[in-house]
Enzyme design. Structure first.
Site, PDB file in Angstrom:
ATOM      1  N   HIS A   1       9.871  -5.000  -7.496  1.00  0.00           N
ATOM      2  CA  HIS A   1       8.482  -4.596  -7.749  1.00  0.00           C
ATOM      3  C   HIS A   1       8.125  -4.552  -9.227  1.00  0.00           C
ATOM      4  CE1 HIS A   1       7.640  -3.138  -3.570  1.00  0.00           C
ATOM      5  NE2 HIS A   1       8.948  -2.939  -3.581  1.00  0.00           N
ATOM      6  N   LYS A  18      -5.164   4.393 -11.145  1.00  0.00           N
ATOM      7  CA  LYS A  18      -3.788   3.911 -11.028  1.00  0.00           C
ATOM      8  C   LYS A  18      -2.946   4.749 -11.961  1.00  0.00           C
ATOM      9  CE  LYS A  18      -5.377  -0.160 -12.368  1.00  0.00           C
ATOM     10  NZ  LYS A  18      -4.834  -1.263 -11.574  1.00  0.00           N
ATOM     11  N   ARG A  19      -1.609   4.626 -11.862  1.00  0.00           N
ATOM     12  CA  ARG A  19      -0.782   5.354 -12.811  1.00  0.00           C
ATOM     13  C   ARG A  19      -1.174   4.984 -14.251  1.00  0.00           C
ATOM     14  NH1 ARG A  19       3.597   8.298 -10.707  1.00  0.00           N
ATOM     15  NH2 ARG A  19       3.947   8.812 -12.889  1.00  0.00           N
ATOM     16  N   LYS A  44      -0.942  -1.262 -18.131  1.00  0.00           N
ATOM     17  CA  LYS A  44      -2.160  -1.288 -17.299  1.00  0.00           C
ATOM     18  C   LYS A  44      -3.424  -1.183 -18.161  1.00  0.00           C
ATOM     19  CE  LYS A  44       0.249   0.850 -13.347  1.00  0.00           C
ATOM     20  NZ  LYS A  44       0.130  -0.078 -12.210  1.00  0.00           N
ATOM     21  N   THR A 102      -2.163  -3.053  -5.720  1.00  0.00           N
ATOM     22  CA  THR A 102      -2.649  -2.940  -4.342  1.00  0.00           C
ATOM     23  C   THR A 102      -3.992  -2.209  -4.313  1.00  0.00           C
ATOM     24  OG1 THR A 102      -1.185  -1.040  -4.139  1.00  0.00           O
ATOM     25  CG2 THR A 102      -0.468  -3.081  -3.092  1.00  0.00           C
ATOM     26  N   LYS A 156      -7.719  -2.700  -2.092  1.00  0.00           N
ATOM     27  CA  LYS A 156      -8.533  -1.662  -1.436  1.00  0.00           C
ATOM     28  C   LYS A 156      -9.979  -1.749  -1.921  1.00  0.00           C
ATOM     29  CE  LYS A 156      -4.376   1.057  -1.429  1.00  0.00           C
ATOM     30  NZ  LYS A 156      -3.555   2.042  -2.176  1.00  0.00           N
TER      31      LYS A 156
HETATM   32  C1  26Q Z   1      13.473   4.668 -10.798  1.00  0.00           C
HETATM   33  C2  26Q Z   1      14.591   5.339 -11.256  1.00  0.00           C
HETATM   34  C3  26Q Z   1      14.528   6.676 -11.616  1.00  0.00           C
HETATM   35  C4  26Q Z   1      13.331   7.351 -11.480  1.00  0.00           C
HETATM   36  C5  26Q Z   1      12.205   6.685 -11.014  1.00  0.00           C
HETATM   37  C6  26Q Z   1      12.271   5.342 -10.689  1.00  0.00           C
HETATM   38  C7  26Q Z   1      11.062   4.628 -10.202  1.00  0.00           C
HETATM   39  C8  26Q Z   1      10.209   5.231  -9.284  1.00  0.00           C
HETATM   40  C9  26Q Z   1       9.072   4.579  -8.841  1.00  0.00           C
HETATM   41  C10 26Q Z   1      10.755   3.357 -10.640  1.00  0.00           C
HETATM   42  C11 26Q Z   1       9.620   2.703 -10.189  1.00  0.00           C
HETATM   43  C12 26Q Z   1       8.769   3.308  -9.278  1.00  0.00           C
HETATM   44  C13 26Q Z   1       7.542   2.687  -8.775  1.00  0.00           C
HETATM   45  C14 26Q Z   1       7.152   1.457  -9.054  1.00  0.00           C
HETATM   46  C15 26Q Z   1       5.894   0.899  -8.530  1.00  0.00           C
HETATM   47  O1  26Q Z   1       5.096   1.600  -7.926  1.00  0.00           O
HETATM   48  N1  26Q Z   1       5.660  -0.396  -8.722  1.00  0.00           N
HETATM   49  C16 26Q Z   1       4.457  -1.022  -8.214  1.00  0.00           C
HETATM   50  O2  26Q Z   1       4.729  -1.515  -6.915  1.00  0.00           O
HETATM   51  C17 26Q Z   1       3.557  -1.995  -6.297  1.00  0.00           C
HETATM   52  C18 26Q Z   1       3.910  -2.387  -4.881  1.00  0.00           C
HETATM   53  O3  26Q Z   1       4.645  -3.569  -4.882  1.00  0.00           O
HETATM   54  C19 26Q Z   1       2.958  -3.139  -7.086  1.00  0.00           C
HETATM   55  O4  26Q Z   1       1.737  -3.480  -6.488  1.00  0.00           O
HETATM   56  C20 26Q Z   1       2.724  -2.737  -8.535  1.00  0.00           C
HETATM   57  O5  26Q Z   1       2.330  -3.855  -9.285  1.00  0.00           O
HETATM   58  C21 26Q Z   1       4.004  -2.153  -9.121  1.00  0.00           C
HETATM   59  O6  26Q Z   1       3.764  -1.661 -10.424  1.00  0.00           O
END
Ligand code: 26Q
Length: 832
Positions: free
Chosen positions: A376, A567-568, A573, A675, A679
């Site tokens: 991702h 978004k985050r 971004k 995503t 929406k």
């Molecule tokens: C990893 C290790 C330790 C702590 C936290 C994490 C961690 C947690 C969540 C790393 C990444 C995430 C989330 C990532 C994320 O939401 N990515 C998004 O995924 C979406 C679904 O595929 C995409 O549409 C977005 O582009 C992408 O940024």
């Protein structure tokens, strides 16, 4: 004590003879009353929305329960092949409205409540969001589950039952403040505890090698700190089809045993305290959406999920097949949601070898035919790595297995590219260096038969850049699966007005076949339809304006364009680029450059990782700029800006139906998919965006004339970095220069001098990876085209309709069918 002992037999009359519960108004009304008065024992003194919600939740849950059991029975009876979706995050949001909708009983429930003078919406609103995720990746998992249940695919979600989900964001003095999200405080009617399926998970200890008499070698992982994993099941109803799939969430708890040595040595308190560690594993969701490297508790969470889930699958496997693993890969598939659960590759090896005595090659054959990995991210710095030392301490047996996987793999690489030491170094699971690291993406790729990205551009860049070496070795593993969203939640449920209007013109088959929306374009020239469309948008904007007023104390004029970025908060971004544009509009008002003005209400929302200083500073900047603009008489309702606090699933359900303009403005090549963009599109917003992630496919579907494109593309971004000179760009652009000057003057931080220097410096930095200054001109020009288009009501309405009409591709129903056709190969199985 007999309580845990199974009764000699389970009388069939007890379990089989239940007549299905009626779904009509009368039956629902009776159950609702009974739950409120008897099960909950409330009366006129406790008639809060919460208890009313709870009574209705139990009423609905009963109706899911029988379908749930029938679905399980059907899968069992048909020996259906199954996919386990392993994810550290499931951002489910609220369950009540979704369950009512998917059971098709909205009218019956509404009528039943009406007789008591209660509105369904008000009850639904008192449900706490299940916020067990950060953002896109977690919400995607939730949309996948909805689509799989609707398509009757045997897919089970496996995750963690965090006591505290994503933090609640408060804004104090313009700054983000994190508050704990105690979402289980009032209980959770949607979960069913299954203590009978508790698993024991090992941590720590050491390994011992024993040579058996027949010469074979057995490895024991001894002296571990055991932790119990208790599953909680959550029903996942399909839309209109009697299927109810499962999401199984694990809660950690300590074993009843104490460390006997400590206990006997009199360290009673120490022995009890050690139990704490175990209870902490599922205490809290990590609020970072890029990897937080090296945190021991996070690695514990990841292994806890992988081990508990795989042991659970093995328990179910053994019930039918005993210890015979032939045919295992015909029946099971594991989809890894990013590298977060990818330790499952090594854990499945461990279980097969250590618990079931399989040889290495047999076990590896099973692993590499059952694991599939979804990536991702394109940010190299976000690829997960763990210190070897930490692995050694926490998971010594797994490290041994990883070393063995790596040794065999590197032999293969050597064989393929003799003498290519560089390649071996790059592809190794172990990164050498002062602090040697385990690279989880390499483990996931090596152990999986499928590796996919989440949008076409993303998947292409994965094989061209990030994973190029692996692609050269195994091109057949790599594939694309463009993301989607479920139209049940993100259109039917959150936008009833638009759904009803569409129903009148094209029927409601789009609810399970989103491509049907295309028919809307045949009505785009119908003035009556366009009028209806406009009215729907107006009502949705009014609802959003009310929410904004409640949350931000600013009134949005519904005649203005609603320009939205939620978004985050992340540098890539580029919320900062959005703010620069808002400041530019403010400058225009102040210098009287307001001919043909389009009124705008800009809303920005999202959470910043608590340790991400730049992201938190961005929130403060948005708030400070908003304060100046919103209080300037001269600006009036030409321009408004708010920071929307505590952005979450249930907020998006009100935000996206009320949006006119969707901001998707990441630096090209950085957003894997996005995503939220989908929406907004479904709900008739028009996108202003870069050629990044799924924006590219959105533009392809809707056509260039209905999409506002700006900025460098991924290749140009790469090129531009080589000699990027933001100072020259700023000096050469009067608008950008004026914006930067105003920022630097301290106009937005009068009593907080220097506060925004880090942001200003980052824009001027020649190494700014996000190229904010480079895209400013193109962004402002595109925004001017947006403003012009919006002034032409008829033109804008057409664009809006055509965005919805061409959003069919972005249903997770399509995404799941793609996963199923290429990776999972499951047979749809109906409970009848
Ligand atoms: C990893 C290790 C330790 C702590 C936290 C994490 C961690 C947690 C969540 C790393 C990444 C995430 C989330 C990532 C994320 O939401 N990515 C998004 O995924 C979406 C679904 O595929 C995409 O549409 C977005 O582009 C992408 O940024």
């Amino acid at each position: 004590m007999q309580s845990d002992k199974p009764a000699t037999m389970c009388p069939t009359s007890l379990i089989n003879e239940l007549p299905p519960l009626a779904l009509d108004e009368k039956a629902i009304s009776e159950d609702f009353r009974r739950y409120f008065n008897r099960t909950l024992g409330r009366d006129k003194h406790h008639c809060t929305y919460h208890y009313l919600y709870e009574a209705l939740a139990y009423t609905i849950r009963d109706r899911l329960m029988e379908r749930w059991k029938n679905t399980r029975d059907a899968y069992e009876k048909s020996h259906a092949r199954q996919t386990c979706y392993l994810s550290l995050e499931f951002l489910m949001g609220r369950a009540l409205g979704n369950a009512v909708l998917n059971l098709g009983i909205t009218d019956a429930v509404t009528d039943a409540l009406y007789d008591f003078g209660i509105k369904l919406e008000e009850l639904a609103d008192s449900e706490h969001d299940a916020g067990l995720g950060n953002g896109g990746l977690g919400r995607l998992a939730a949309c996948f589950l909805d689509s799989c249940a609707t398509l009757q695919l045997p897919v089970m979600g496996y995750g963690l039952r965090y006591d505290y989900g994503m933090f609640r964001q408060e804004i104090r003095d313009g700054f983000q403040v994190e508050e704990p999200d105690n979402w289980l405080r009032d209980g959770n009617p949607w979960e069913l505890e299954r203590p009978e399926f508790t698993q024991t998970i090992k941590f720590g200890g050491h390994t011992e090698t024993h040579r058996e008499q027949d010469g074979s070698v057995t490895i024991y992982w001894n002296s571990c700190d055991d932790v119990l994993a208790i599953p909680y099941d959550i029903p996942v109803p399909g839309y209109g089809n009697d299927t109810v799939n499962s999401l199984r969430l694990w809660k950690s708890t300590s074993t009843d045993e104490f460390n006997l040595e400590e206990f006997n040595a009199g360290d009673y308190a120490e022995a009890v305290a050690a139990k704490n560690d175990a209870e902490h594993i599922t205490m809290v969701l990590y609020p970072n959406d890029a990897s937080e490297n090296g945190k021991e508790l996070r690695l514990r969470q990841q292994y806890f999920l992988a081990s508990a889930s795989l042991l659970d699958v093995m328990r179910r496997w053994e019930e039918v097949h005993d210890r015979d693993f032939d045919g295992f890969t015909d029946k099971l598939c594991f989809q890894l949601n990013d590298t977060h659960p990818s330790i499952a590759v090594a854990e499945l090896m461990r279980i097969l070898i250590d618990n079931y005595d399989l040889g290495w090659d047999k076990a590896w054959g099973i692993v590499t035919k059952s694991m599939a990995y979804t990536n991702h991210t394109l940010l190299p710095e976000a690829l997960e790595k763990w210190p070897v030392q930490l692995f050694e301490k926490l998971l010594p047996r797994l490290l041994e297995i990883i070393y063995e996987i790596n040794a065999r793999f590197l032999a293969e690489v050597s064989n393929h590219w003799p003498g290519d030491a560089d390649r071996i170094r790059r592809m190794s699971i172990i990164e050498e260096g002062e602090v040697p690291m385990v690279r989880m993406a390499n483990l996931a790729i090596i152990g999986s038969f499928s590796v996919n990205g989440v949008a076409e551009l993303h998947s292409r860049l994965l094989v061209e850049d990030l994973f190029h070496d692996f692609y050269e070795l195994w091109p057949e593993k790599f594939n694309n699966k463009t993301n989607g969203v479920t139209q049940r939640r993100w259109l039917l449920m959150c936008n009833p007005l638009q759904s009803k209007l569409m129903g009148k013109y094209i029927g409601d088959r789009w609810v399970t076949d989103l491509e049907q929306l295309r028919t809307l374009s045949t009505h785009v020239d119908n003035p009556e339809f366009r009028q209806g469309w406009l009215q729907v948008k107006q009502s949705n904007k009014k609802k959003l304006a009310d929410l904004v007023e409640e949350e931000c104390a600013v009134r949005f004029n519904t005649e203005a364009m609603f320009d939205i970025q939620v978004k985050r908060i992340h540098e890539y971004k580029r919320q900062i680029l959005n703010v620069l544009h808002v400041i530019h509009l403010y400058n225009r008002v102040k210098r009287g450059d307001c001919d043909n003005w389009t009124k705008r209400c800009v809303l920005i929302g999202g959470k910043a990782a608590p340790g991400y200083a730049m992201a938190k500073m961005t929130i403060k900047l948005i708030n400070n700029v908003a304060k100046v603009i919103n209080n300037d008489q001269e600006v009036g309702d030409k321009l408004k800006l708010v920071f929307f606090p505590n952005y979450r699933v249930s907020a998006m359900e009100i935000i996206c139906p009320g949006a006119d303009l969707s901001e998707q403005i990441s630096t090209a090549g950085k957003e894997a998919s996005g995503t939220g963009n989908m929406k907004f599109m479904m709900n008739g917003a028009v996108t202003i965006g870069t050629l990044d992630g799924a924006n590219i496919e959105i533009r392809e579907e809707v056509g260039d004339e209905n999409f506002f494109l700006f900025g460098l593309d991924a290749a140009e971004v790469k090129e531009m970095r080589k000699d990027y000179n933001p100072t020259a760009i700023i000096d050469g652009d009067d608008d950008l220069k004026a914006v930067m000057q105003l920022l630097q003057s301290g106009h937005f931080n009068q009593f907080e001098s220097e506060l925004f220097n880090p942001i200003i410096d980052s824009i001027y930095n020649e190494h700014d990876p996000w190229l904010t200054a480079a895209d400013f001109r193109s962004f402002v020009d595109a925004q001017e085209r947006v403003a012009e288009a919006y002034r032409d009501k008829e033109r804008w309405t057409r664009m809006s309709i055509l965005n919805t009409a061409n959003s069919g591709k972005f249903s997770t129903d399509r995404t799941m069918l793609d996963y199923n056709a290429d990776i999972w190969k499951l047979k749809p199985t109906s409970p009848e």
